[in-house]
Motif scaffolding. Structure first.
Motif, PDB file in Angstrom:
ATOM      1  N   MET A   1       0.369  -1.188   0.073  1.00  0.00           N
ATOM      2  CA  MET A   1      -0.271   0.170  -0.154  1.00  0.00           C
ATOM      3  C   MET A   1       1.163   1.691   0.369  1.00  0.00           C
ATOM      4  N   ALA A   2       0.342   2.497  -0.993  1.00  0.00           N
ATOM      5  CA  ALA A   2       1.505   3.707  -1.385  1.00  0.00           C
ATOM      6  C   ALA A   2       1.237   4.685   0.488  1.00  0.00           C
ATOM      7  N   THR A   3       1.929   5.082   0.532  1.00  0.00           N
ATOM      8  CA  THR A   3       1.905   5.900   2.029  1.00  0.00           C
ATOM      9  C   THR A   3       1.293   7.161   1.367  1.00  0.00           C
ATOM     10  N   SER A   4       1.321   8.342   1.943  1.00  0.00           N
ATOM     11  CA  SER A   4       0.327   9.615   2.476  1.00  0.00           C
ATOM     12  C   SER A   4       0.998  10.355   1.222  1.00  0.00           C
ATOM     13  N   GLU A   5       2.261  10.171   1.666  1.00  0.00           N
ATOM     14  CA  GLU A   5       3.646  10.431   0.992  1.00  0.00           C
ATOM     15  C   GLU A   5       3.776  10.663  -0.862  1.00  0.00           C
ATOM     16  N   GLU A   6       3.297   9.299  -0.838  1.00  0.00           N
ATOM     17  CA  GLU A   6       3.731   8.338  -2.318  1.00  0.00           C
ATOM     18  C   GLU A   6       2.137   9.396  -3.072  1.00  0.00           C
ATOM     19  N   ILE A   7       1.375   9.132  -2.198  1.00  0.00           N
ATOM     20  CA  ILE A   7      -0.082   9.077  -2.596  1.00  0.00           C
ATOM     21  C   ILE A   7      -0.178  10.670  -3.107  1.00  0.00           C
ATOM     22  N   LEU A   8       0.088  11.592  -2.531  1.00  0.00           N
ATOM     23  CA  LEU A   8       0.361  13.211  -2.878  1.00  0.00           C
ATOM     24  C   LEU A   8       0.951  13.118  -4.521  1.00  0.00           C
ATOM     25  N   SER A   9       2.602  12.797  -4.280  1.00  0.00           N
ATOM     26  CA  SER A   9       2.754  12.815  -5.051  1.00  0.00           C
ATOM     27  C   SER A   9       2.154  12.464  -6.909  1.00  0.00           C
ATOM     28  N   ARG A  10       1.561  11.174  -6.772  1.00  0.00           N
ATOM     29  CA  ARG A  10       0.942  10.710  -7.707  1.00  0.00           C
ATOM     30  C   ARG A  10       0.034  11.910  -7.998  1.00  0.00           C
ATOM     31  N   VAL A  11      -0.286  11.926  -7.230  1.00  0.00           N
ATOM     32  CA  VAL A  11      -2.075  13.142  -7.883  1.00  0.00           C
ATOM     33  C   VAL A  11      -1.323  14.609  -8.689  1.00  0.00           C
ATOM     34  N   SER A  12      -0.292  15.013  -7.712  1.00  0.00           N
ATOM     35  CA  SER A  12       0.410  16.500  -8.014  1.00  0.00           C
ATOM     36  C   SER A  12       0.867  15.831  -9.537  1.00  0.00           C
ATOM     37  N   GLU A  13       1.501  14.318  -9.489  1.00  0.00           N
ATOM     38  CA  GLU A  13       1.697  13.977 -11.157  1.00  0.00           C
ATOM     39  C   GLU A  13       0.988  14.189 -12.073  1.00  0.00           C
ATOM     40  N   PHE A  14      -0.234  13.547 -11.542  1.00  0.00           N
ATOM     41  CA  PHE A  14      -1.222  13.252 -12.302  1.00  0.00           C
ATOM     42  C   PHE A  14      -1.938  15.209 -13.144  1.00  0.00           C
ATOM     43  N   ASP A  15      -2.495  15.705 -11.444  1.00  0.00           N
ATOM     44  CA  ASP A  15      -2.944  16.464 -12.179  1.00  0.00           C
ATOM     45  C   ASP A  15      -1.717  17.845 -12.824  1.00  0.00           C
ATOM     46  N   SER A  16      -0.475  17.822 -12.946  1.00  0.00           N
ATOM     47  CA  SER A  16       0.742  18.132 -13.833  1.00  0.00           C
ATOM     48  C   SER A  16      -0.085  18.281 -14.821  1.00  0.00           C
ATOM     49  N   GLU A  17       0.182  16.889 -15.222  1.00  0.00           N
ATOM     50  CA  GLU A  17       0.390  16.716 -16.432  1.00  0.00           C
ATOM     51  C   GLU A  17      -1.330  16.690 -17.256  1.00  0.00           C
ATOM     52  N   ARG A  18      -2.419  16.455 -16.123  1.00  0.00           N
ATOM     53  CA  ARG A  18      -3.192  17.451 -16.689  1.00  0.00           C
ATOM     54  C   ARG A  18      -3.982  18.742 -17.174  1.00  0.00           C
ATOM     55  N   SER A  19      -3.281  19.635 -15.997  1.00  0.00           N
ATOM     56  CA  SER A  19      -3.154  20.531 -16.162  1.00  0.00           C
ATOM     57  C   SER A  19      -2.514  21.164 -17.420  1.00  0.00           C
ATOM     58  N   ASP A  20      -1.758  20.516 -17.492  1.00  0.00           N
ATOM     59  CA  ASP A  20       0.005  20.926 -18.937  1.00  0.00           C
ATOM     60  C   ASP A  20      -1.199  20.794 -20.100  1.00  0.00           C
ATOM     61  N   ARG A  21      -1.830  19.961 -19.950  1.00  0.00           N
ATOM     62  CA  ARG A  21      -2.266  19.908 -21.392  1.00  0.00           C
ATOM     63  C   ARG A  21      -3.966  20.471 -21.665  1.00  0.00           C
ATOM     64  N   ARG A  22      -4.554  20.762 -19.575  1.00  0.00           N
ATOM     65  CA  ARG A  22      -5.424  21.829 -20.517  1.00  0.00           C
ATOM     66  C   ARG A  22      -5.606  23.422 -20.742  1.00  0.00           C
ATOM     67  N   LYS A  23      -3.737  24.037 -20.191  1.00  0.00           N
ATOM     68  CA  LYS A  23      -3.617  25.010 -20.631  1.00  0.00           C
ATOM     69  C   LYS A  23      -3.095  24.632 -22.319  1.00  0.00           C
ATOM     70  N   ALA A  24      -2.792  24.172 -22.418  1.00  0.00           N
ATOM     71  CA  ALA A  24      -2.160  23.506 -24.219  1.00  0.00           C
ATOM     72  C   ALA A  24      -3.797  23.935 -24.853  1.00  0.00           C
ATOM     73  N   ALA A  25      -4.541  23.115 -24.329  1.00  0.00           N
ATOM     74  CA  ALA A  25      -5.690  22.719 -24.903  1.00  0.00           C
ATOM     75  C   ALA A  25      -6.775  24.749 -25.312  1.00  0.00           C
ATOM     76  N   ALA A  26      -6.117  25.183 -24.145  1.00  0.00           N
ATOM     77  CA  ALA A  26      -7.504  26.298 -23.958  1.00  0.00           C
ATOM     78  C   ALA A  26      -6.388  27.425 -24.655  1.00  0.00           C
ATOM     79  N   HIS A  27      -5.034  27.283 -24.537  1.00  0.00           N
ATOM     80  CA  HIS A  27      -4.229  27.720 -25.508  1.00  0.00           C
ATOM     81  C   HIS A  27      -4.922  28.023 -27.173  1.00  0.00           C
ATOM     82  N   GLN A  28      -4.722  27.098 -27.841  1.00  0.00           N
ATOM     83  CA  GLN A  28      -4.730  26.542 -28.975  1.00  0.00           C
ATOM     84  C   GLN A  28      -6.291  26.897 -29.227  1.00  0.00           C
ATOM     85  N   VAL A  29      -7.085  26.647 -28.668  1.00  0.00           N
ATOM     86  CA  VAL A  29      -8.327  26.507 -29.225  1.00  0.00           C
ATOM     87  C   VAL A  29      -9.032  28.721 -29.329  1.00  0.00           C
TER      88      VAL A  29
END
Length: 139
Positions: free
Chosen positions: A1-29
């Motif tokens: 089972m993942a520790t709290s720090e690993e969970i936060l790290s994974r969420v941050s990593e997932f959110d940053s990839e998603r956030s980057d894609r959202r920014k790029a999509a909004a910019h292109q549109v």
């Protein structure tokens, strides 16, 4: 089972990839929407100019001749020329509506003008029908 720090790290990593894609999509549109608006405005300006020129030169050259010289279909030239004219409004009926055909189904409902009088209609009589009294007990 993942520790709290690993969970936060994974969420941050997932959110940053998603956030980057959202920014790029909004910019292109946003860029494409601005470009589209500019092109529409430019196209409208060209159509207005065409309409003015076509309306102003009709006394020296016909649309048929222009179509022959320019290889632009006469219908397209007429469309551009007529684009400068204000559109006509929808036709309004001035008289009462009339039925499409004279043969209409009669209803057993009162007329709009005489609401309290029953509507009587004549029914067609079949050929060879004889008006006889119906014997008692037969309906």
């Amino acid at each position: 089972m993942a520790t709290s720090e690993e969970i936060l790290s994974r969420v941050s990593e997932f959110d940053s990839e998603r956030s980057d894609r959202r920014k790029a999509a909004a910019h292109q549109v946003g860029d494409l929407a601005r470009r589209h608006a500019d092109l529409v405005a430019e196209s409208e300006a060209v159509q207005r100019e065409l309409a003015e020129i076509l309306a102003g030169c009709d006394d020296v050259i016909s649309l048929t001749e222009l179509a022959q010289f320019t290889d632009v279909p006469e219908g397209q030239l007429a469309h551009w020329r007529d684009g400068a004219k204000p559109g006509r409004g929808r036709k309004r009926r001035t008289g009462p509506r009339t039925p499409a055909t004279k043969e209409r189904v009669q209803r057993n409902t009162p007329s709009r003008h005489t609401p309290h009088e029953p509507v009587l209609q004549e029914l067609p009589v079949a050929q060879g029908f004889v008006d006889e009294q119906v014997p008692a007990g037969v309906s």
